[in-house]
Motif scaffolding. Sequence first.
Motif, PDB file in Angstrom:
ATOM      1  N   PHE A   1       0.839  -1.204   0.000  1.00  0.00           N
ATOM      2  CA  PHE A   1       0.000   0.000   0.000  1.00  0.00           C
ATOM      3  C   PHE A   1       0.866   1.244   0.000  1.00  0.00           C
ATOM      4  N   ASN A   2       0.229   2.376  -0.345  1.00  0.00           N
ATOM      5  CA  ASN A   2       0.872   3.689  -0.279  1.00  0.00           C
ATOM      6  C   ASN A   2       0.290   4.473   0.894  1.00  0.00           C
ATOM      7  N   PRO A   3       1.079   4.860   1.886  1.00  0.00           N
ATOM      8  CA  PRO A   3       0.535   5.520   3.082  1.00  0.00           C
ATOM      9  C   PRO A   3      -0.022   6.917   2.842  1.00  0.00           C
ATOM     10  N   SER A   4       0.362   7.549   1.726  1.00  0.00           N
ATOM     11  CA  SER A   4      -0.115   8.915   1.479  1.00  0.00           C
ATOM     12  C   SER A   4      -1.486   8.943   0.805  1.00  0.00           C
ATOM     13  N   THR A   5      -1.905   7.802   0.215  1.00  0.00           N
ATOM     14  CA  THR A   5      -3.160   7.807  -0.533  1.00  0.00           C
ATOM     15  C   THR A   5      -4.227   6.891   0.062  1.00  0.00           C
ATOM     16  N   ILE A   6      -3.880   6.036   1.007  1.00  0.00           N
ATOM     17  CA  ILE A   6      -4.886   5.184   1.631  1.00  0.00           C
ATOM     18  C   ILE A   6      -5.414   5.871   2.879  1.00  0.00           C
ATOM     19  N   ASN A   7      -6.732   5.850   3.078  1.00  0.00           N
ATOM     20  CA  ASN A   7      -7.246   6.474   4.287  1.00  0.00           C
ATOM     21  C   ASN A   7      -7.052   5.541   5.487  1.00  0.00           C
ATOM     22  N   TYR A   8      -7.146   6.132   6.664  1.00  0.00           N
ATOM     23  CA  TYR A   8      -6.828   5.379   7.886  1.00  0.00           C
ATOM     24  C   TYR A   8      -7.793   4.212   8.103  1.00  0.00           C
ATOM     25  N   TYR A   9      -9.046   4.396   7.735  1.00  0.00           N
ATOM     26  CA  TYR A   9     -10.041   3.326   7.896  1.00  0.00           C
ATOM     27  C   TYR A   9      -9.691   2.135   7.003  1.00  0.00           C
ATOM     28  N   ASP A  10      -9.393   2.397   5.730  1.00  0.00           N
ATOM     29  CA  ASP A  10      -9.054   1.302   4.818  1.00  0.00           C
ATOM     30  C   ASP A  10      -7.767   0.600   5.253  1.00  0.00           C
ATOM     31  N   PHE A  11      -6.840   1.362   5.809  1.00  0.00           N
ATOM     32  CA  PHE A  11      -5.615   0.733   6.314  1.00  0.00           C
ATOM     33  C   PHE A  11      -5.932  -0.259   7.425  1.00  0.00           C
ATOM     34  N   SER A  12      -6.936   0.054   8.249  1.00  0.00           N
ATOM     35  CA  SER A  12      -7.285  -0.851   9.350  1.00  0.00           C
ATOM     36  C   SER A  12      -7.736  -2.217   8.838  1.00  0.00           C
ATOM     37  N   LEU A  13      -8.219  -2.279   7.581  1.00  0.00           N
ATOM     38  CA  LEU A  13      -8.667  -3.545   6.994  1.00  0.00           C
ATOM     39  C   LEU A  13      -7.485  -4.459   6.654  1.00  0.00           C
ATOM     40  N   ILE A  14      -6.315  -3.859   6.421  1.00  0.00           N
ATOM     41  CA  ILE A  14      -5.153  -4.651   5.999  1.00  0.00           C
ATOM     42  C   ILE A  14      -4.024  -4.605   7.027  1.00  0.00           C
ATOM     43  N   LYS A  15      -4.284  -4.006   8.156  1.00  0.00           N
ATOM     44  CA  LYS A  15      -3.230  -3.679   9.122  1.00  0.00           C
ATOM     45  C   LYS A  15      -2.309  -4.854   9.432  1.00  0.00           C
ATOM     46  N   ASN A  16      -2.865  -6.036   9.643  1.00  0.00           N
ATOM     47  CA  ASN A  16      -2.058  -7.191  10.039  1.00  0.00           C
ATOM     48  C   ASN A  16      -1.252  -7.793   8.879  1.00  0.00           C
ATOM     49  N   LYS A  17      -1.595  -7.387   7.649  1.00  0.00           N
ATOM     50  CA  LYS A  17      -0.901  -7.911   6.466  1.00  0.00           C
ATOM     51  C   LYS A  17      -0.160  -6.819   5.699  1.00  0.00           C
ATOM     52  N   ALA A  18      -0.171  -5.618   6.232  1.00  0.00           N
ATOM     53  CA  ALA A  18       0.279  -4.456   5.478  1.00  0.00           C
ATOM     54  C   ALA A  18       1.796  -4.388   5.322  1.00  0.00           C
ATOM     55  N   SER A  19       2.213  -3.989   4.119  1.00  0.00           N
ATOM     56  CA  SER A  19       3.625  -3.741   3.839  1.00  0.00           C
ATOM     57  C   SER A  19       3.726  -2.472   2.996  1.00  0.00           C
ATOM     58  N   GLU A  20       4.368  -1.455   3.555  1.00  0.00           N
ATOM     59  CA  GLU A  20       4.423  -0.145   2.898  1.00  0.00           C
ATOM     60  C   GLU A  20       5.352  -0.152   1.695  1.00  0.00           C
ATOM     61  N   LEU A  21       4.868   0.382   0.576  1.00  0.00           N
ATOM     62  CA  LEU A  21       5.675   0.478  -0.631  1.00  0.00           C
ATOM     63  C   LEU A  21       6.710   1.600  -0.497  1.00  0.00           C
ATOM     64  N   PRO A  22       7.894   1.433  -1.096  1.00  0.00           N
ATOM     65  CA  PRO A  22       8.905   2.498  -1.025  1.00  0.00           C
ATOM     66  C   PRO A  22       8.513   3.733  -1.826  1.00  0.00           C
ATOM     67  N   LYS A  23       7.678   3.562  -2.861  1.00  0.00           N
ATOM     68  CA  LYS A  23       7.196   4.699  -3.630  1.00  0.00           C
ATOM     69  C   LYS A  23       5.874   4.324  -4.300  1.00  0.00           C
ATOM     70  N   ASP A  24       5.179   5.340  -4.794  1.00  0.00           N
ATOM     71  CA  ASP A  24       3.898   5.127  -5.465  1.00  0.00           C
ATOM     72  C   ASP A  24       4.167   4.845  -6.939  1.00  0.00           C
ATOM     73  N   TYR A  25       4.140   3.557  -7.299  1.00  0.00           N
ATOM     74  CA  TYR A  25       4.530   3.166  -8.652  1.00  0.00           C
ATOM     75  C   TYR A  25       3.608   3.744  -9.726  1.00  0.00           C
TER      76      TYR A  25
END
Length: 551
Positions: free
Chosen positions: A253-277
């Motif tokens: 995921f991209n932390p600058s474009t995902i909202n906090y609520y949607d992040f909570s759906l993937i929190k346990n599996k989340a891996s932050e991308l180094p850039k927005d491809y």
Amino acid sequence: MIEKLREFLKKENLDCLLINTTDEFLVEYNELSNCARYFVTGFSGSTGDVLLTQDKVYQFVDGRYHEQADKECDLKQVTVVKLQLGQTFLGELVQRIAPDSRIGIVSKKISLNFYKNLKIKLSKKHCKIKALDFEPVELFHKLEASKGKEAVEQITIDIAGISADEKFKMLSRKLKRNEAFVDTHLENIAYLTNCRQYKTPYSSTFKAKMVLYKDRAVIFSDEGFDTKIGEYFEILPLKEFDNAFKKVKCVLFNPSTINYYDFSLIKNKASELPKDYIKEMKAIKNDAEIAHFKKNYKRTDNVVNYAGNRIQAAGNITEKALSDEIEKEFLKQGAKQLSFKTILAAGKNSSVIHYSHPSDKAVIEDGDFVLLDCGGHFEGGYSTDITRTFVKGVPSAMQKKVYTTVLKMFLNAYNYPVTNRTTGYTLDAVARKIHRQSGLKDFNFNHGLGHGVGINVHENPPTISCGVMGKRVLKKNMVFTIEPGLYKTGFGGVRLENSVYLTEKNGKLKIESLSHVPFQENAIDFSLLNKQEKIWLKQWNNNTLSGGKND
């Protein structure tokens, strides 16, 4: 509304509430009918959030909106916080939150990045954040987005330059079998799918969320599609998005474009991308896209030239009447809609940088500055953006000085010898130096020199400004604006904006304009131009007369 929200604070044991301009897709241009902030302060600008406490209402605005916020807000109830260049919303927000406070935030309306940074800063003040999964303003006023029935359509390959399937394959190579990539940024989704919709004013995107797997892409949307996107794409209802990650072990995921609520759906599996491809892909336009931009800007130039002639014609016309004529001209030129609300400001109103409510009472008269900032979405759904300031009749000496200074700022930035190390920050500094040397200290330049242009009229990257984002290197086939401006309350303002692209000629990078609208000759004080600037202006005029055929 303010009193009702304060009652809500008491009920929820909160000390303050952050009220956002955007929606759950974190769009830049949210419709006022769907904008919670608008129903609290009455401010109608495109950006600017609100902090509400039990005794204060803070409306934050950047330099484009200082004057407008003062006019639209009830200053007896609302304190307008005017962000200056170099100041950040986050920094100024945290300053106004008392220690040991409990602050409510709407989890669907702030990005994960913002939430993380806010939490870090507030922890130093021993504050606590309460994430709300609903919009408190909606307890008292229903928010509604456009309900048009326009279908999502796919643009042709001669405009996009590359198919949606090919774009997907480029990204899928970065994924492993047990990984998924989630993107909720509407411009990214529109770009990857080559799909557009014109239901929402000033937007060619469609409401959707996207998950890419190794072997397919799933678009979650409730919109109607008039075509199949591609062999690798399927479309599912938006409500099924919450279940999209059950069978994967890792979600990028991209932390600058995902909202906090949607992040909570993937929190346990989340891996932050180094850039927005996807952002990186769409920032570099291909040859087909550049050719389409050129076609669109010829049509946009026709509209601006029409407006310039209309302003100089005998008789007077109101801001609103001319603004309406300009929209009709865009439609005649083949535009699907405007790419943003036309800014048409006459006389003293031209000092309001984003004056977006042309008046049916403000008559354009001899001696007035008339600032026109406009653009359209044509059949490809890409934005155009241009600004010209005219003087109706004969300019005064002071008007000529301001106009010429802005022209000098433009010419020097536009003709800067770009290298593979040049940044937007560099170009911005060139323009600001000329302003500092001009003696026009009482005129402000409270916005960046420019911004990227794409599906959204404001695209990032690139950024042409004195901020941190401006320090990224400019690359070949990036499309962006150069738009210096000088403004003084009570006098008026001048902005001259051209959309340009970075190309290569004879082995060297060079900025080339997409727009070819002339500058107003009788508004120029030629004695203020040096020899080189006069040569550049002559080249510009020759290129304008040739219709840009020297590009």
